[in-house]
Scaffold this motif. Sequence first.
Motif, PDB file in Angstrom:
ATOM      1  N   PRO A 106       0.831  -1.203   0.000  1.00  0.00           N
ATOM      2  CA  PRO A 106       0.000   0.000   0.000  1.00  0.00           C
ATOM      3  C   PRO A 106       0.870   1.260   0.000  1.00  0.00           C
ATOM      4  O   PRO A 106       1.985   1.263   0.517  1.00  0.00           O
ATOM      5  N   ARG A 107       0.354   2.323  -0.647  1.00  0.00           N
ATOM      6  CA  ARG A 107       1.049   3.622  -0.749  1.00  0.00           C
ATOM      7  C   ARG A 107       2.406   3.463  -1.446  1.00  0.00           C
ATOM      8  O   ARG A 107       3.368   4.154  -1.135  1.00  0.00           O
ATOM      9  N   TRP A 108       2.460   2.539  -2.388  1.00  0.00           N
ATOM     10  CA  TRP A 108       3.728   2.231  -3.044  1.00  0.00           C
ATOM     11  C   TRP A 108       4.275   3.402  -3.843  1.00  0.00           C
ATOM     12  O   TRP A 108       5.496   3.563  -3.945  1.00  0.00           O
ATOM     13  N   ARG A 109       3.409   4.237  -4.421  1.00  0.00           N
ATOM     14  CA  ARG A 109       3.895   5.354  -5.240  1.00  0.00           C
ATOM     15  C   ARG A 109       4.737   6.307  -4.396  1.00  0.00           C
ATOM     16  O   ARG A 109       5.820   6.727  -4.796  1.00  0.00           O
ATOM     17  N   GLU A 110       4.204   6.640  -3.229  1.00  0.00           N
ATOM     18  CA  GLU A 110       4.918   7.558  -2.331  1.00  0.00           C
ATOM     19  C   GLU A 110       6.243   6.968  -1.874  1.00  0.00           C
ATOM     20  O   GLU A 110       7.284   7.639  -1.890  1.00  0.00           O
ATOM     21  N   HIS A 111       6.231   5.702  -1.489  1.00  0.00           N
ATOM     22  CA  HIS A 111       7.454   5.057  -1.004  1.00  0.00           C
ATOM     23  C   HIS A 111       8.464   4.847  -2.131  1.00  0.00           C
ATOM     24  O   HIS A 111       9.670   4.947  -1.915  1.00  0.00           O
ATOM     25  N   LEU A 112       7.968   4.555  -3.328  1.00  0.00           N
ATOM     26  CA  LEU A 112       8.862   4.345  -4.464  1.00  0.00           C
ATOM     27  C   LEU A 112       9.600   5.629  -4.809  1.00  0.00           C
ATOM     28  O   LEU A 112      10.812   5.614  -5.076  1.00  0.00           O
ATOM     29  N   ASP A 113       8.883   6.752  -4.790  1.00  0.00           N
ATOM     30  CA  ASP A 113       9.511   8.038  -5.102  1.00  0.00           C
ATOM     31  C   ASP A 113      10.628   8.361  -4.113  1.00  0.00           C
ATOM     32  O   ASP A 113      11.681   8.879  -4.494  1.00  0.00           O
ATOM     33  N   LYS A 114      10.397   8.044  -2.845  1.00  0.00           N
ATOM     34  CA  LYS A 114      11.390   8.353  -1.821  1.00  0.00           C
ATOM     35  C   LYS A 114      12.582   7.399  -1.888  1.00  0.00           C
ATOM     36  O   LYS A 114      13.695   7.762  -1.509  1.00  0.00           O
ATOM     37  N   SER A 115      12.363   6.179  -2.352  1.00  0.00           N
ATOM     38  CA  SER A 115      13.415   5.161  -2.319  1.00  0.00           C
ATOM     39  C   SER A 115      14.481   5.367  -3.391  1.00  0.00           C
ATOM     40  O   SER A 115      15.651   5.030  -3.177  1.00  0.00           O
TER      41      SER A 115
END
Length: 382
Positions: A106-115
């Motif tokens: 869940p919320r992968w877009r936000e976490h992907l951008d930060k990673s």
Amino acid sequence: MQISLEKIRAARLRGDFSYEQPYHQAEYTLYPQIEMPAEETALYLSELIEKYCIIKIKDGAWVQRSLADHKNRVTSLLRIIGDKPINSVTRQDMRSFRDTLQKLPPRWREHLDKSGLSIDDFIEKHKNKTQLSIKSVNVTVEAISGMFTWAMRENLIERNSAQGLGIKDTQQDIEKRLPLSDDDIKLVFFNGDYKPGAFNNPAYYWVPLIALYTGMRLEEICQLHCEDIYEESGIFLIDIREESTDGLCDKILKTKNAKRKIPIHDELIKYGLISYRDDAIKNHQLRLFSSLKKTEKSPKYGKQVGKDFGLLLKEKRITDGKSFHSLRHSFSNFFKVRNMHTDMFRQVFGHEIQNLAGRQYGDKFSIKQIYEELISKISFDK
């Protein structure tokens, strides 16, 4: 030409070849050379998404406040398969996209951008974490299928590669709803430590209590204005609406049926809700919970309230996927087990009234009716 051809064929069957001689001997001229237009530049996926979003807003199919959610869904495809000409998006691309979604948290877009990781490395890093629900995957795939269907109508593509790729969800809807049990409610609200002084923000105290006794959605409560609580026919009520007379236009309703009035339970008045509203008015506040803010990343007032309540549930060791939304399910379950899921309940809950005559003829149930038949009957074992 077709008629002449058929006449020639009929004559041949009779052994008469003279009919076609004039056609063989006829003079002819070359067809004029037509300059073919230059091949159109291929439309890329990123361009389609921008075009689609602009038209949806322009046509009134979407409202500006929901644009970010809609755009995030369709942009998921771009982030996973990359930018490519839309006519080159294959069925296999879409199957691969759907399968990739099922591996993401869940919320992968936000976490992907930060990673800063690639999508494959990101999946590998989060492979042991909770993954997107089937419902979330299907909603995203259906959103992209809707975009491709629109592109077909606009003659931008020839086929919809995403159509019919939804995953069958074998879990019954009723199993997805996780209400707080009677023991949960007693442990959270009536164990002696749920007091205003225990919270560093009054909204964290009041919002869950209001949800418990009204069944209102999180954002419906958090966006309330002081003027939305008033007395009518001797009964205090909460008026859930987008309109306001105080000049602040910031309220959003989920559906047209969400507009409703709910009588305030006597217990909420005893806890001091009306006094809290009066103090907010004395302090020249327009909103009931003025400390709650919207940001670009969190365009809803209730995000932090939901998080805080989630932490409270963890402190009480109430897990199994229960959250703030469980309060709404608890409210519904209270009336369901008593066989009281009536049109009156649906009006209070913000759902469509099923009975046709009730929808199209006559007035809604009055505040007094709702209070006497529904709200006053809510009670908890304290």
